[in-house]
Design a protein around this motif. Structure first.
Motif, PDB file in Angstrom:
ATOM      1  N   ASN A 167      10.106   2.430  -0.540  1.00  0.00           N
ATOM      2  CA  ASN A 167       9.972   2.357  -2.001  1.00  0.00           C
ATOM      3  C   ASN A 167      10.235   3.705  -2.660  1.00  0.00           C
ATOM      4  O   ASN A 167       9.928   4.760  -2.093  1.00  0.00           O
ATOM      5  CB  ASN A 167       8.571   1.882  -2.388  1.00  0.00           C
ATOM      6  CG  ASN A 167       8.427   0.380  -2.340  1.00  0.00           C
ATOM      7  OD1 ASN A 167       9.317  -0.335  -1.889  1.00  0.00           O
ATOM      8  ND2 ASN A 167       7.290  -0.116  -2.794  1.00  0.00           N
ATOM      9  N   ARG A 185      -4.689  -0.650  -3.667  1.00  0.00           N
ATOM     10  CA  ARG A 185      -3.274  -1.006  -3.840  1.00  0.00           C
ATOM     11  C   ARG A 185      -3.252  -2.362  -4.517  1.00  0.00           C
ATOM     12  O   ARG A 185      -3.882  -3.312  -4.050  1.00  0.00           O
ATOM     13  CB  ARG A 185      -2.561  -1.070  -2.486  1.00  0.00           C
ATOM     14  CG  ARG A 185      -1.124  -1.552  -2.573  1.00  0.00           C
ATOM     15  CD  ARG A 185      -0.484  -1.630  -1.183  1.00  0.00           C
ATOM     16  NE  ARG A 185       0.799  -2.312  -1.244  1.00  0.00           N
ATOM     17  CZ  ARG A 185       0.967  -3.626  -1.125  1.00  0.00           C
ATOM     18  NH1 ARG A 185      -0.084  -4.405  -0.893  1.00  0.00           N
ATOM     19  NH2 ARG A 185       2.153  -4.172  -1.216  1.00  0.00           N
ATOM     20  N   ILE A 204       9.675   7.398   2.197  1.00  0.00           N
ATOM     21  CA  ILE A 204      10.297   7.012   0.933  1.00  0.00           C
ATOM     22  C   ILE A 204      11.617   7.778   0.776  1.00  0.00           C
ATOM     23  O   ILE A 204      11.765   8.875   1.307  1.00  0.00           O
ATOM     24  CB  ILE A 204       9.379   7.297  -0.276  1.00  0.00           C
ATOM     25  CG1 ILE A 204       9.090   8.798  -0.402  1.00  0.00           C
ATOM     26  CG2 ILE A 204       8.081   6.495  -0.167  1.00  0.00           C
ATOM     27  CD1 ILE A 204       8.390   9.190  -1.689  1.00  0.00           C
ATOM     28  N   VAL A 255       1.877   5.671  -8.359  1.00  0.00           N
ATOM     29  CA  VAL A 255       0.615   6.262  -7.903  1.00  0.00           C
ATOM     30  C   VAL A 255      -0.025   7.007  -9.066  1.00  0.00           C
ATOM     31  O   VAL A 255       0.611   7.846  -9.703  1.00  0.00           O
ATOM     32  CB  VAL A 255       0.828   7.231  -6.719  1.00  0.00           C
ATOM     33  CG1 VAL A 255      -0.469   7.991  -6.411  1.00  0.00           C
ATOM     34  CG2 VAL A 255       1.292   6.486  -5.481  1.00  0.00           C
ATOM     35  N   LEU A 286       5.709  12.405   1.760  1.00  0.00           N
ATOM     36  CA  LEU A 286       6.320  11.099   2.011  1.00  0.00           C
ATOM     37  C   LEU A 286       7.822  11.202   2.230  1.00  0.00           C
ATOM     38  O   LEU A 286       8.383  10.496   3.071  1.00  0.00           O
ATOM     39  CB  LEU A 286       6.005  10.149   0.850  1.00  0.00           C
ATOM     40  CG  LEU A 286       4.547   9.688   0.758  1.00  0.00           C
ATOM     41  CD1 LEU A 286       4.288   8.971  -0.555  1.00  0.00           C
ATOM     42  CD2 LEU A 286       4.182   8.786   1.937  1.00  0.00           C
ATOM     43  N   VAL A 298       1.379   3.387   0.595  1.00  0.00           N
ATOM     44  CA  VAL A 298       2.710   3.292  -0.003  1.00  0.00           C
ATOM     45  C   VAL A 298       3.626   2.466   0.899  1.00  0.00           C
ATOM     46  O   VAL A 298       3.722   2.716   2.095  1.00  0.00           O
ATOM     47  CB  VAL A 298       3.312   4.695  -0.227  1.00  0.00           C
ATOM     48  CG1 VAL A 298       4.743   4.600  -0.748  1.00  0.00           C
ATOM     49  CG2 VAL A 298       2.443   5.502  -1.196  1.00  0.00           C
ATOM     50  N   THR A 299       4.307   1.491   0.322  1.00  0.00           N
ATOM     51  CA  THR A 299       5.232   0.655   1.085  1.00  0.00           C
ATOM     52  C   THR A 299       6.473   1.455   1.465  1.00  0.00           C
ATOM     53  O   THR A 299       7.104   2.091   0.605  1.00  0.00           O
ATOM     54  CB  THR A 299       5.641  -0.586   0.264  1.00  0.00           C
ATOM     55  OG1 THR A 299       4.467  -1.375   0.026  1.00  0.00           O
ATOM     56  CG2 THR A 299       6.669  -1.427   1.012  1.00  0.00           C
ATOM     57  N   ASP A 302       4.803   9.462  -9.131  1.00  0.00           N
ATOM     58  CA  ASP A 302       3.463  10.033  -8.992  1.00  0.00           C
ATOM     59  C   ASP A 302       3.053  10.635 -10.331  1.00  0.00           C
ATOM     60  O   ASP A 302       3.611  11.654 -10.765  1.00  0.00           O
ATOM     61  CB  ASP A 302       3.472  11.100  -7.894  1.00  0.00           C
ATOM     62  CG  ASP A 302       2.083  11.636  -7.575  1.00  0.00           C
ATOM     63  OD1 ASP A 302       1.094  11.107  -8.111  1.00  0.00           O
ATOM     64  OD2 ASP A 302       1.994  12.597  -6.783  1.00  0.00           O
ATOM     65  N   ILE A 354      -0.740   2.116  -6.699  1.00  0.00           N
ATOM     66  CA  ILE A 354      -1.815   2.651  -5.869  1.00  0.00           C
ATOM     67  C   ILE A 354      -2.653   3.542  -6.775  1.00  0.00           C
ATOM     68  O   ILE A 354      -2.165   4.532  -7.319  1.00  0.00           O
ATOM     69  CB  ILE A 354      -1.266   3.393  -4.652  1.00  0.00           C
ATOM     70  CG1 ILE A 354      -0.490   2.400  -3.779  1.00  0.00           C
ATOM     71  CG2 ILE A 354      -2.384   4.049  -3.853  1.00  0.00           C
ATOM     72  CD1 ILE A 354       0.418   3.026  -2.782  1.00  0.00           C
ATOM     73  N   LEU A 372       9.054   6.342  -5.272  1.00  0.00           N
ATOM     74  CA  LEU A 372       7.704   6.667  -5.735  1.00  0.00           C
ATOM     75  C   LEU A 372       7.732   7.317  -7.110  1.00  0.00           C
ATOM     76  O   LEU A 372       8.606   8.137  -7.401  1.00  0.00           O
ATOM     77  CB  LEU A 372       7.047   7.623  -4.738  1.00  0.00           C
ATOM     78  CG  LEU A 372       5.600   8.028  -5.021  1.00  0.00           C
ATOM     79  CD1 LEU A 372       4.650   6.923  -4.613  1.00  0.00           C
ATOM     80  CD2 LEU A 372       5.243   9.324  -4.299  1.00  0.00           C
ATOM     81  N   THR A 391       6.935   2.063  -6.522  1.00  0.00           N
ATOM     82  CA  THR A 391       5.498   2.286  -6.312  1.00  0.00           C
ATOM     83  C   THR A 391       5.009   3.312  -7.316  1.00  0.00           C
ATOM     84  O   THR A 391       5.551   4.422  -7.393  1.00  0.00           O
ATOM     85  CB  THR A 391       5.209   2.795  -4.892  1.00  0.00           C
ATOM     86  OG1 THR A 391       5.617   1.822  -3.938  1.00  0.00           O
ATOM     87  CG2 THR A 391       3.731   3.086  -4.702  1.00  0.00           C
TER      88      THR A 391
END
Length: 234
Positions: free
Chosen positions: A18, A154, A40, A89, A34, A14-15, A22, A116, A20, A87
């Motif tokens: 960002n 990714r 994040i 996921v 995170l 994960v950048t 999920d 991701i 997220l 991001t």
């Protein structure tokens, strides 16, 4: 808190900074970890089932993360709007289901900067699908946990997608390029399985009845051997 090896590897991809999203968040471990570690600023945790979402909400409350992590009952990306995350996921589900989620939610999917993804089945097909959608695989990892192999990737948008060889599509170009040690374990295990199957099929009382399956297994053996040859030659 500690994550499983599988979730730790996903978290590493994960950048930083960002937002997220999920999908299929289960207990919400990944977004909580995170945010707690300040990688994040916020997250949206979504699941199609009320049970897992309730467990995620309990876990979020346990760590006092309610201000930072929102939960939503959602079938895939249905409850999400474009631009709500950076991001995406999706992990821990079969490749065909992930493909359906990403196809149904294509307009929302395209608003993310990175995805991701950790499919648990039909992985060669999934690699082909995601690249056909204009997303290139930028990073790959594989972990072995509790006797199971978990490949993950990714991906980001790309203007041009170079072709993959059959072994790169089947087993992961970047895993092969890195000579990833877990990939070699996986290849050797898959070869052993195919060798065992081929040996049993060769001893079948009616060879003609299993000829087609035996040919399939032999082709799979050759693909694995080609991947091992590429792995060793790098």
């Amino acid at each position: 808190m500690q994550l499983s090896l599988r979730l730790s590897a996903i978290a590493e991809m994960v950048t930083e900074g960002n937002r997220l999203v999920d999908v299929g968040c289960d207990h919400g471990y990944l977004p909580v970890y995170l945010v707690l570690n300040k990688k994040i600023p916020s997250a949206i945790a979504m699941d199609v089932r009320k049970g897992p979402l309730s467990r995620a909400e309990e876990h979020i409350a346990q760590f006092g993360m309610e201000r930072y992590i929102e939960t939503r009952l959602s079938d895939g990306l249905a409850a999400l709007s474009s631009g709500e995350g950076d991001t995406l996921v999706i992990a821990g589900m079969g490749g065909p289901l992930m493909e359906r989620i990403l196809t149904d939610g294509a307009s929302v999917r395209e608003s993310f900067g990175e995805m991701i993804l950790q499919p648990q089945s039909d992985i060669p097909h999934f690699r082909r699908f995601i690249r056909a959608q204009g997303w290139e695989i930028r990073q790959e990892d594989m972990v072995l946990e509790d006797g199971k192999f978990y490949p993950m990737m990714r991906v980001t948008k790309a203007e041009s997608i170079p072709p993959y060889s059959r072994e790169e599509e089947a087993f992961g170009k970047l895993l092969l390029d890195r000579r990833h040690p877990v990939l070699k374990e996986y290849l050797l295990r898959e070869l052993r399985i195919r060798n065992d199957i081929a040996g049993k099929l060769a001893q079948a009382p009616k060879p003609s009845a299993v000829a087609e399956r035996l040919q399939e297994v032999k082709e799979e053996q050759q693909l694995i051997l080609a991947a091992l040859k590429k792995y060793e030659s790098l």
